[in-house]
Every structure is written in C-alpha cells, then in structure tokens.
Design a protein around this motif. Structure first.
Motif, PDB file in Angstrom:
ATOM      1  N   VAL A 258       5.113   3.403   0.166  1.00 29.91           N
ATOM      2  CA  VAL A 258       5.035   4.759  -0.390  1.00 29.91           C
ATOM      3  C   VAL A 258       3.767   5.419   0.142  1.00 29.91           C
ATOM      4  O   VAL A 258       2.650   4.986  -0.178  1.00 29.91           O
ATOM      5  CB  VAL A 258       5.026   4.729  -1.933  1.00 29.91           C
ATOM      6  N   PHE A 259       3.938   6.443   0.958  1.00 33.82           N
ATOM      7  CA  PHE A 259       2.792   7.136   1.544  1.00 33.82           C
ATOM      8  C   PHE A 259       2.243   8.192   0.590  1.00 33.82           C
ATOM      9  O   PHE A 259       2.905   8.591  -0.386  1.00 33.82           O
ATOM     10  CB  PHE A 259       3.183   7.748   2.885  1.00 33.82           C
ATOM     11  N   ASP A 260       1.053   8.647   0.883  1.00 30.07           N
ATOM     12  CA  ASP A 260       0.338   9.544  -0.031  1.00 30.07           C
ATOM     13  C   ASP A 260       1.044  10.875  -0.252  1.00 30.07           C
ATOM     14  O   ASP A 260       0.792  11.544  -1.264  1.00 30.07           O
ATOM     15  CB  ASP A 260      -1.081   9.808   0.502  1.00 30.07           C
ATOM     16  N   ASP A 261       1.898  11.290   0.680  1.00 30.16           N
ATOM     17  CA  ASP A 261       2.565  12.582   0.519  1.00 30.16           C
ATOM     18  C   ASP A 261       3.835  12.496  -0.319  1.00 30.16           C
ATOM     19  O   ASP A 261       4.499  13.508  -0.555  1.00 30.16           O
ATOM     20  CB  ASP A 261       2.884  13.192   1.888  1.00 30.16           C
ATOM     21  N   ARG A 294      -4.479   7.076  -1.886  1.00 30.95           N
ATOM     22  CA  ARG A 294      -4.740   8.153  -2.847  1.00 30.95           C
ATOM     23  C   ARG A 294      -3.781   8.121  -4.038  1.00 30.95           C
ATOM     24  O   ARG A 294      -4.082   8.697  -5.085  1.00 30.95           O
ATOM     25  CB  ARG A 294      -4.654   9.509  -2.146  1.00 30.95           C
ATOM     26  N   ILE A 295      -2.630   7.475  -3.888  1.00 29.70           N
ATOM     27  CA  ILE A 295      -1.642   7.514  -4.973  1.00 29.70           C
ATOM     28  C   ILE A 295      -1.396   6.150  -5.611  1.00 29.70           C
ATOM     29  O   ILE A 295      -0.651   6.065  -6.594  1.00 29.70           O
ATOM     30  CB  ILE A 295      -0.289   8.075  -4.477  1.00 29.70           C
ATOM     31  N   ALA A 296      -2.005   5.087  -5.088  1.00 29.53           N
ATOM     32  CA  ALA A 296      -1.678   3.739  -5.570  1.00 29.53           C
ATOM     33  C   ALA A 296      -1.891   3.598  -7.076  1.00 29.53           C
ATOM     34  O   ALA A 296      -1.027   3.061  -7.795  1.00 29.53           O
ATOM     35  CB  ALA A 296      -2.494   2.703  -4.809  1.00 29.53           C
ATOM     36  N   ALA A 297      -3.028   4.068  -7.573  1.00 25.67           N
ATOM     37  CA  ALA A 297      -3.316   3.921  -9.002  1.00 25.67           C
ATOM     38  C   ALA A 297      -2.344   4.739  -9.845  1.00 25.67           C
ATOM     39  O   ALA A 297      -1.820   4.250 -10.863  1.00 25.67           O
ATOM     40  CB  ALA A 297      -4.757   4.338  -9.291  1.00 25.67           C
ATOM     41  N   ALA A 300       1.094   3.096  -9.802  1.00 24.22           N
ATOM     42  CA  ALA A 300       1.131   1.919 -10.675  1.00 24.22           C
ATOM     43  C   ALA A 300       1.263   2.345 -12.134  1.00 24.22           C
ATOM     44  O   ALA A 300       2.032   1.750 -12.906  1.00 24.22           O
ATOM     45  CB  ALA A 300      -0.120   1.075 -10.474  1.00 24.22           C
ATOM     46  N   ASP A 301       0.526   3.390 -12.532  1.00 20.69           N
ATOM     47  CA  ASP A 301       0.629   3.898 -13.911  1.00 20.69           C
ATOM     48  C   ASP A 301       2.021   4.448 -14.191  1.00 20.69           C
ATOM     49  O   ASP A 301       2.589   4.212 -15.272  1.00 20.69           O
ATOM     50  CB  ASP A 301      -0.417   4.990 -14.144  1.00 20.69           C
ATOM     51  N   ALA A 302       2.559   5.201 -13.228  1.00 20.82           N
ATOM     52  CA  ALA A 302       3.891   5.795 -13.415  1.00 20.82           C
ATOM     53  C   ALA A 302       4.966   4.706 -13.496  1.00 20.82           C
ATOM     54  O   ALA A 302       5.913   4.811 -14.290  1.00 20.82           O
ATOM     55  CB  ALA A 302       4.202   6.764 -12.273  1.00 20.82           C
ATOM     56  N   LEU A 303       4.836   3.670 -12.700  1.00 21.55           N
ATOM     57  CA  LEU A 303       5.782   2.568 -12.770  1.00 21.55           C
ATOM     58  C   LEU A 303       5.670   1.820 -14.098  1.00 21.55           C
ATOM     59  O   LEU A 303       6.681   1.396 -14.677  1.00 21.55           O
ATOM     60  CB  LEU A 303       5.559   1.606 -11.597  1.00 21.55           C
ATOM     61  N   ALA A 304       4.448   1.645 -14.581  1.00 20.18           N
ATOM     62  CA  ALA A 304       4.265   0.998 -15.878  1.00 20.18           C
ATOM     63  C   ALA A 304       4.927   1.810 -16.984  1.00 20.18           C
ATOM     64  O   ALA A 304       5.543   1.252 -17.911  1.00 20.18           O
ATOM     65  CB  ALA A 304       2.782   0.799 -16.161  1.00 20.18           C
ATOM     66  N   ARG A 389      -2.252  -1.733  -2.671  1.00 18.02           N
ATOM     67  CA  ARG A 389      -2.833  -0.502  -2.119  1.00 18.02           C
ATOM     68  C   ARG A 389      -3.195  -0.742  -0.659  1.00 18.02           C
ATOM     69  O   ARG A 389      -3.981  -1.628  -0.336  1.00 18.02           O
ATOM     70  CB  ARG A 389      -4.088  -0.121  -2.915  1.00 18.02           C
ATOM     71  N   PHE A 390      -2.563   0.039   0.256  1.00 20.88           N
ATOM     72  CA  PHE A 390      -2.895  -0.102   1.670  1.00 20.88           C
ATOM     73  C   PHE A 390      -3.894   0.974   2.099  1.00 20.88           C
ATOM     74  O   PHE A 390      -4.075   1.985   1.409  1.00 20.88           O
ATOM     75  CB  PHE A 390      -1.631  -0.056   2.541  1.00 20.88           C
ATOM     76  N   THR A 391      -4.522   0.741   3.253  1.00 16.96           N
ATOM     77  CA  THR A 391      -5.523   1.692   3.744  1.00 16.96           C
ATOM     78  C   THR A 391      -4.979   2.630   4.811  1.00 16.96           C
ATOM     79  O   THR A 391      -5.388   3.789   4.898  1.00 16.96           O
ATOM     80  CB  THR A 391      -6.751   0.960   4.307  1.00 16.96           C
ATOM     81  N   ASP A 392      -4.080   2.150   5.664  1.00 18.80           N
ATOM     82  CA  ASP A 392      -3.509   2.999   6.710  1.00 18.80           C
ATOM     83  C   ASP A 392      -2.112   2.499   7.061  1.00 18.80           C
ATOM     84  O   ASP A 392      -1.657   1.460   6.576  1.00 18.80           O
ATOM     85  CB  ASP A 392      -4.412   3.038   7.951  1.00 18.80           C
ATOM     86  N   GLU A 393      -1.445   3.250   7.919  1.00 18.10           N
ATOM     87  CA  GLU A 393      -0.052   2.937   8.256  1.00 18.10           C
ATOM     88  C   GLU A 393       0.099   1.553   8.864  1.00 18.10           C
ATOM     89  O   GLU A 393       1.033   0.827   8.535  1.00 18.10           O
ATOM     90  CB  GLU A 393       0.493   3.992   9.214  1.00 18.10           C
ATOM     91  N   ASP A 394      -0.802   1.186   9.751  1.00 22.57           N
ATOM     92  CA  ASP A 394      -0.696  -0.118  10.399  1.00 22.57           C
ATOM     93  C   ASP A 394      -0.778  -1.254   9.377  1.00 22.57           C
ATOM     94  O   ASP A 394      -0.039  -2.234   9.468  1.00 22.57           O
ATOM     95  CB  ASP A 394      -1.803  -0.291  11.451  1.00 22.57           C
TER      96      ASP A 394
END
Length: 477
Positions: A258-261, A294-297, A300-304, A389-394
């Motif tokens: 899931v990307f930030d956009d 930017r969206i990981a946290a 995770a809250d929304a999934l919870a 939480r990932f840092t970049d696409e790679d």
C-alpha cells in the motif's frame, strides 16, 4: 440425534470401506460430531482407480459436445439443489450460510459452466507440411485417470475446480476430499451420477494414508492436489517414482503493498475483508500488509478498527463476516503464532481464541514485525493481518518477494505506472491492483516457488489436463 453415515462413491454407486473403518465428521462451529465418513484403505482406492480406468476407455471417445452437455446438465442440477449443497458445505466447514450461499455455490456453478464451454473450443496449431511429402498435425488428448485431493477450506469449490476441467477434457477422476470436510463432495458425486457414466467421477473419503495410496498407485497418469507445501512436496516425491504428471496449488503469503497515495480508509476496509474472509483460511488471503512510511501508522489503526467491527459466528449467524477455523489443530496453530509474538511487535486488535464451543479466533492485527519474523515468513492460515512499514518502492518489492511462497499479491496506489511496474516485479502468480481476492473463471489461478505449479481455472487450467501428440502422415506418391 442419529448421525449420518457417509459412503464412498465408486463406479456410480455408494460403497462401504472394505475394512469398515470410519471417522467422525465434526461441525467446527460446535466442536461436535454429526456424521461419520469412511477411512478408505489402499484396496478401496484401487477399486476406485480401476473403475476410473475402465470408464476412461469409453469416456475418452465421447465428443466435446457430449461432455459439454453432461457438464451443463450437472451445473443445472447443482444450481437447483444449491440450498442443500450450501447447507452441507456450511455444516461441514462452519461457514455462515449467508456468505456461502452467495459467494461459493453460485461461482462454483459458473466455473462448471465455463469448463463445459471450454470442452468445445480446445484449439491447436493447424496441420501443415513442414517436411516435403509429409503432413503434420497436433492432437490434444485426455491424459487418463486423474487422482485429485482437495483441501478443507473450500471443499465444494476446490472440488469443482479440480474435476470439472479433467472431465471436460475426457479424463476420468478419483477425488479424495479432506477427512474433515467430505460431506459436500460426496453429495456432488451422488448428483453427478445422473449425468456421467459409472466410473467417470469417483469419490473416496479418508485420511493422509488414503491420499498416499492414491499417489502411489500405478493407475493414475496425473495427480492434482490443493493443500499444504508439505503435502505437495510429498506428492511430488511419490509421483516422481512413477513419472506421473503433477499439478500443485499450495500455500501462500500474499503481500499487500500500500503506497502513500492510497486512500487509507477504503484500502483498510477492502484489505480487512480480503484478510478475514473465511477466517483467513485462504492461500491468497490479504495477510501481509506492507505500507508506505507516511500512512503505515494510520493504516494499522484503520485495520484495527475494521477488526474490532468484524464479527465471527457459525452458520446461522446472519451478520457474521466469517466462521470458525476448521479444526482444533488449526486453532492451536494460529494461537501458537500469537503466543510467540515477539516483544518488538504490537497486537493492535484481537490475538486470542474465542471461548465457548467451536474453533473461533478473533480478527487480529499485528504491527511492528520484522521481515525475518515467523509471522511474516510462514503462512498463519487464520484471521491475522500483519502490518509492516517500508521506506521506498525497492524495499517494498524486496520484502514482498522475500518469502518462499508465490501465489497472490496486491498493489494499492493511484499511480498507474507504478502499479504496473510493481506488479511486474512481484514474483507471484496473480497480482491484483487496488483490489484483492476476486477470481473469475476466464483467468488462471496458480503460483510460483513453494506455492506450486500448474493452473486452476481458465483455458490454461483446462489444457493442464491434456497431453499433446504429434501425428505425421506421408503424403507422397
């Protein structure tokens, strides 16, 4: 209450196991026995395979139109008895009736009708003269007797995925359902007897030893299994001794990148549905979320929150989102993963078995796991979704591919170019974009790596049950 006693279905009729052995069939939503099923021996398996071999001698010579017509009549009968089949499936698996009646039986009928049509459009290369005074042509032929093994998570649907293309191609079948979920498969065989000659479709119930006897028997020309990686490897090893063809659909550990956009709320709702569906007992379940920095946290809250609003219950709970785990061993396995949650991870929702009758487990979200953690690397096969939480696409792609499985994956982004780029880089047999879990009859389902090889559904899956023969004729004077 009197319990039902199932029988094997061989050569067009019900058969008792030769040695009289039976095992209890348990309703997972109550943990109570409600039926008994044969534990078939090698002799029972041999009887069924011999019946299939005899039937193959005539079934192989039927025309595609004849096979198609029989399959279409069978599909109509299944549709007419859908309520009965749904109840059998749900009693056997514990699934809510409201879900199975719409999500499983109607698609299964559609898949059956697809293969009925496929029987009439099998194509090959045109005949031609590739050597002077010689004409070559390609024949696609049925393989022979197919031994098939289906799992307990979707016994009805997986059964149809297995035997429909095999029979449509002119093969005959001996199918063994899981020992915990034989009821709907036996019923399918009884319905099929009206439309297919004796021996074309046979069902033998039993345990792992029954399945081993099928694979080791010299009669089958092909073995097809949907099951665990362990079972698939064992089947492949045994089949190799006799050079049988093997078709394997095994486990999965689907990355959900899931990307930030992406829209967090809509993605969370869709991912939760695809992760908790069927209590997470799906090889393509949305089990492993890999989210942008930017969206990981927030994700995770929304999934919870989605987990807390997800309801589990038995077959008569009309608003349940999923039912129980299939058996006490699976409940213990899922519980074990959560019991071993490392200190650096957080269980944001759920995490426990539900007390009371049945094998129910809470919808669960776990965040903060590392790539080498057990819950990331191994298939849980329960209602458990992890969030990283990932840092970049790679890194997202590297983590996505860094498991032994390769069945399903999904990419969530508004960037079309990135979606196509990442889908190309992911080493999985199916990649969804901004969705997760839908299947259609026209497209193939199957994996890479330890998820096996061969395809279910589609013309690719149909062709797996055929062999290619070159016929050359001298045309000179």
């Amino acid at each position: 209450m009197t319990q039902a006693t199932l029988r094997n279905f061989v050569n067009g009729k019900q058969c008792e196991p030769r040695d009289g052995r039976y095992s209890d069939v348990i309703d997972p939503s109550t943990a109570e026995s409600y039926a008994s099923a044969p534990v078939s021996s090698a002799a029972d398996v041999d009887d069924a395979l011999r019946a299939a071999r005899d039937a193959f001698e005539t079934w192989r010579d039927t025309t595609p139109a004849e096979r198609s017509r029989a399959l279409l009549k069978f599909a109509d009968a299944i549709e007419a008895r859908s309520a009965e089949l749904t109840e059998a499936e749900c009693r056997n698996t514990g699934k809510p009736l409201a879900i199975a009646s719409t999500d499983e039986v109607p698609p299964s009928v559609d898949h059956l009708r697809f293969f009925a049509g496929a029987a009439r459009v099998l194509e090959g290369r045109s005949a031609g003269e590739y050597l002077r005074d010689h004409t070559s042509m390609i024949r696609r032929e049925p393989i022979g007797v197919c031994a098939q093994v289906t799992p307990w998570n979707y016994p009805l649907m997986m059964g149809l995925w297995k035997f429909a293309p095999a029979i449509a191609a002119g093969n005959t079948v001996v199918l063994k359902p899981s020992d915990t979920t034989p009821v709907s498969t036996v019923l399918l065989a009884e319905i099929a007897a009206e439309f297919f000659p004796p021996g074309v479709f046979n069902v033998v119930c039993g345990d792992r030893d029954t399945g081993r006897a099928m694979v080791a028997n010299p009669i089958p020309a092909m073995v097809s299994i949907t099951g665990s990686v362990r079972a698939g490897m064992e089947v492949a090893r045994t089949a190799a001794d006799d050079l049988k063809r093997v078709h394997l659909e095994l486990g999965g550990k689907a990355p959900v990148i899931v990307f930030d956009d992406a829209d967090v709320e809509s993605a969370a709702k869709a991912i939760a549905n695809a992760g908790f569906y069927n209590a997470g007992q799906d090889c393509t379940a949305a089990a492993r979320v890999i989210a942008g920095p930017r969206i990981a946290a927030d994700l995770a809250d929304a999934l919870a929150e989605q987990a807390r609003s997800t309801k589990t219950g038995g077959l008569d709970v009309t608003d349940a989102n999923y039912g129980p785990l299939n058996n006490p061993v699976q409940l213990s396995r899922v519980s074990g993963f959560l019991d071993r949650t490392p200190a650096h991870a957080t269980v944001a929702a759920g995490g426990h078995a539900i007390s009371g009758p049945g094998y129910f487990f809470e919808p669960t979200i776990v965040s903060g796991l590392r790539q080498d953690d057990e819950m990331i690397q191994d298939e849980v096969f329960g209602p458990v979704i992890t969030v990283q939480r990932f840092t970049d696409e790679d890194e997202a792609v590297r983590w996505g591919n860094d498991v032994r499985y390769g069945l399903g994956a999904s990419v969530w982004t508004k960037d079309h170019a990135r979606a196509l780029r990442v889908s190309r880089r992911l080493d999985f047999g199916v990649v969804w974009i901004n969705t997760h879990l839908p299947f259609i009859a026209e497209m193939p389902h199957g994996g890479f790596k330890h998820s096996g090889y061969g395809k279910d559904l589609s013309m690719y899956g149909f062709e797996d049950y055929t062999r290619i023969k070159h016929v050359m004729s001298y045309t000179g004077e």
